[in-house]
Design a protein around this motif. Structure first.
Motif, PDB file in Angstrom:
ATOM      1  N   ALA A 160       0.799  -1.231   0.000  1.00 35.41           N
ATOM      2  CA  ALA A 160       0.000   0.000   0.000  1.00 35.41           C
ATOM      3  C   ALA A 160       0.829   1.277   0.000  1.00 35.41           C
ATOM      4  O   ALA A 160       0.269   2.370   0.108  1.00 35.41           O
ATOM      5  CB  ALA A 160      -0.946   0.008   1.201  1.00 35.41           C
ATOM      6  N   THR A 161       2.162   1.167  -0.108  1.00 33.02           N
ATOM      7  CA  THR A 161       2.988   2.376  -0.142  1.00 33.02           C
ATOM      8  C   THR A 161       4.055   2.247  -1.224  1.00 33.02           C
ATOM      9  O   THR A 161       4.282   1.169  -1.776  1.00 33.02           O
ATOM     10  CB  THR A 161       3.711   2.632   1.205  1.00 33.02           C
ATOM     11  N   ASN A 162       4.720   3.356  -1.487  1.00 33.92           N
ATOM     12  CA  ASN A 162       5.846   3.375  -2.426  1.00 33.92           C
ATOM     13  C   ASN A 162       7.194   3.357  -1.699  1.00 33.92           C
ATOM     14  O   ASN A 162       8.231   3.662  -2.294  1.00 33.92           O
ATOM     15  CB  ASN A 162       5.767   4.619  -3.311  1.00 33.92           C
ATOM     16  N   VAL A 163       7.165   2.992  -0.427  1.00 36.01           N
ATOM     17  CA  VAL A 163       8.398   2.912   0.346  1.00 36.01           C
ATOM     18  C   VAL A 163       9.300   1.831  -0.258  1.00 36.01           C
ATOM     19  O   VAL A 163       8.841   0.716  -0.518  1.00 36.01           O
ATOM     20  CB  VAL A 163       8.101   2.578   1.826  1.00 36.01           C
ATOM     21  N   PRO A 164      10.575   2.119  -0.511  1.00 42.49           N
ATOM     22  CA  PRO A 164      11.483   1.131  -1.102  1.00 42.49           C
ATOM     23  C   PRO A 164      11.576  -0.141  -0.260  1.00 42.49           C
ATOM     24  O   PRO A 164      11.502  -0.090   0.979  1.00 42.49           O
ATOM     25  CB  PRO A 164      12.834   1.862  -1.125  1.00 42.49           C
ATOM     26  N   LEU A 165      11.758  -1.272  -0.919  1.00 42.50           N
ATOM     27  CA  LEU A 165      11.821  -2.548  -0.215  1.00 42.50           C
ATOM     28  C   LEU A 165      12.979  -2.598   0.772  1.00 42.50           C
ATOM     29  O   LEU A 165      12.898  -3.283   1.800  1.00 42.50           O
ATOM     30  CB  LEU A 165      11.922  -3.696  -1.221  1.00 42.50           C
ATOM     31  N   THR A 166      14.069  -1.903   0.457  1.00 40.76           N
ATOM     32  CA  THR A 166      15.199  -1.885   1.388  1.00 40.76           C
ATOM     33  C   THR A 166      14.799  -1.264   2.720  1.00 40.76           C
ATOM     34  O   THR A 166      15.197  -1.742   3.792  1.00 40.76           O
ATOM     35  CB  THR A 166      16.378  -1.097   0.785  1.00 40.76           C
ATOM     36  N   GLU A 167      13.976  -0.193   2.658  1.00 42.21           N
ATOM     37  CA  GLU A 167      13.492   0.447   3.883  1.00 42.21           C
ATOM     38  C   GLU A 167      12.521  -0.452   4.623  1.00 42.21           C
ATOM     39  O   GLU A 167      12.524  -0.515   5.853  1.00 42.21           O
ATOM     40  CB  GLU A 167      12.826   1.788   3.564  1.00 42.21           C
ATOM     41  N   ILE A 168      11.678  -1.158   3.860  1.00 43.66           N
ATOM     42  CA  ILE A 168      10.705  -2.059   4.482  1.00 43.66           C
ATOM     43  C   ILE A 168      11.431  -3.196   5.203  1.00 43.66           C
ATOM     44  O   ILE A 168      11.025  -3.619   6.285  1.00 43.66           O
ATOM     45  CB  ILE A 168       9.727  -2.600   3.422  1.00 43.66           C
ATOM     46  N   THR A 169      12.506  -3.685   4.611  1.00 42.83           N
ATOM     47  CA  THR A 169      13.306  -4.725   5.252  1.00 42.83           C
ATOM     48  C   THR A 169      13.869  -4.217   6.574  1.00 42.83           C
ATOM     49  O   THR A 169      13.891  -4.936   7.583  1.00 42.83           O
ATOM     50  CB  THR A 169      14.464  -5.165   4.328  1.00 42.83           C
ATOM     51  N   SER A 170      14.310  -2.964   6.581  1.00 42.75           N
ATOM     52  CA  SER A 170      14.830  -2.356   7.801  1.00 42.75           C
ATOM     53  C   SER A 170      13.735  -2.223   8.855  1.00 42.75           C
ATOM     54  O   SER A 170      13.963  -2.471  10.051  1.00 42.75           O
ATOM     55  CB  SER A 170      15.422  -0.982   7.481  1.00 42.75           C
ATOM     56  N   ILE A 171      12.534  -1.824   8.425  1.00 38.79           N
ATOM     57  CA  ILE A 171      11.400  -1.685   9.344  1.00 38.79           C
ATOM     58  C   ILE A 171      11.041  -3.045   9.944  1.00 38.79           C
ATOM     59  O   ILE A 171      10.780  -3.171  11.146  1.00 38.79           O
ATOM     60  CB  ILE A 171      10.192  -1.086   8.606  1.00 38.79           C
TER      61      ILE A 171
END
Length: 298
Positions: A160-171
């Protein structure tokens, strides 16, 4: 807005929207019978979902066996090369491939995508009240995202967002290490509202959420509902008239679960008769308010 964003991605001048009533309503029974001959009952009962229902002794209606065939006919009628849909539609889209192959001797393909589940982990449904709509206002959208189950945070960031996958992995790593899910959900809610509305709307929605939900303050900008009718009314009828719920069954469920208050007094009996007073505030759930304004009041 989300519509403007969609227009940037899709060339709407090349898109046609079709209603399947245009072709399904003209089918004769003989034509439907011919379509049924292209499938077997085994095709249907072999589905995992259907097997579970049968093993549980639940009833399978005959029309449920025909729905995939009719959806498959949609694909056949439009002579599709590719169908795109959620993973829950795989079987129905495969029916389209079958008809294309058997009746037109043409290969047709299916592309499935994950679908965003509702705030409670089930499929989004209007009747379950677990859906987040693209046209929800920023405050409601923010609050609904804050209400999702903690286990859905990463799915929502991903789908549901355009947040990069690298950031999502960090989250995801932060959550696994014990970061408070509430903190992460605030980031998620702010990101979604920002992408669909604006940064300003997201900031205001966050402030509204803190006031009305976390600090339990009554909002200042409560919408007004002008009430005309008997001052003594059933609570369910009042919720429907004030458009606070989508159906009587939904209203009854909310009342029985303690999700309805009148002037800070919780109502739990769906048969309760209430006396309408001017300026009375109805609260449904944690964030839905309306102020009653009697039509004959000054």
């Amino acid at each position: 807005t989300y519509k403007q964003q969609a227009e940037k991605i899709l060339d709407f001048s090349r898109i046609k929207i079709r209603k399947n009533s245009q072709w399904l309503s003209s089918l004769t029974y003989a034509e439907v019978f011919k379509l049924k001959q292209q499938f077997s009952l085994n095709d249907f009962i072999s589905r995992e979902l259907i097997k579970k229902r049968l093993n549980a002794g639940k009833t399978i209606r005959l029309d449920e066996t025909e729905y995939p065939i009719m959806q498959g006919y949609d694909s056949y009628f439009m002579d599709t090369d590719l169908q795109i849909g959620g993973t829950d539609q795989t079987f129905n889209m495969q029916a389209g491939r079958t008809l294309q192959k058997k009746l037109r001797n043409k290969e047709s393909f299916v592309l499935t995508t994950e679908f965003l589940t509702g705030t409670d982990g089930r499929k989004m449904s209007k009747s379950w009240g677990n859906a987040i709509w693209l046209n929800d206002n920023p405050n409601d959208m923010y609050a609904k995202v804050m209400a999702i189950k903690d286990s859905l945070i990463i799915q929502y960031f991903t789908l549901a967002t355009n947040v990069p996958l690298t950031e999502i992995t960090s989250i995801k790593s932060k959550l696994e290490k014990g970061e408070n899910p509430m903190t992460i959900k605030k980031l998620l809610a702010e990101e979604i509202v920002t992408e669909l509305y604006s940064k300003k709307n997201a900031k205001e929605a966050a402030e509204n959420f803190e006031r009305t939900v976390q600090k339990k303050e009554t909002p200042e900008d409560i919408p007004t509902y002008r009430y005309i009718g008997n001052k003594n009314v059933n609570i369910i009828d009042l919720l429907i008239e004030a458009k606070m719920t989508i159906s009587k069954s939904d209203a009854k469920r909310l009342v029985e679960q303690g999700g309805v208050e009148l002037d800070n007094q919780r109502i739990t009996n769906p048969n309760e008769q209430v006396e309408i007073e001017n300026e009375m505030i109805i609260k449904v759930g944690k964030r839905k308010y309306v102020k009653i304004r009697l039509e004959n009041s000054n």
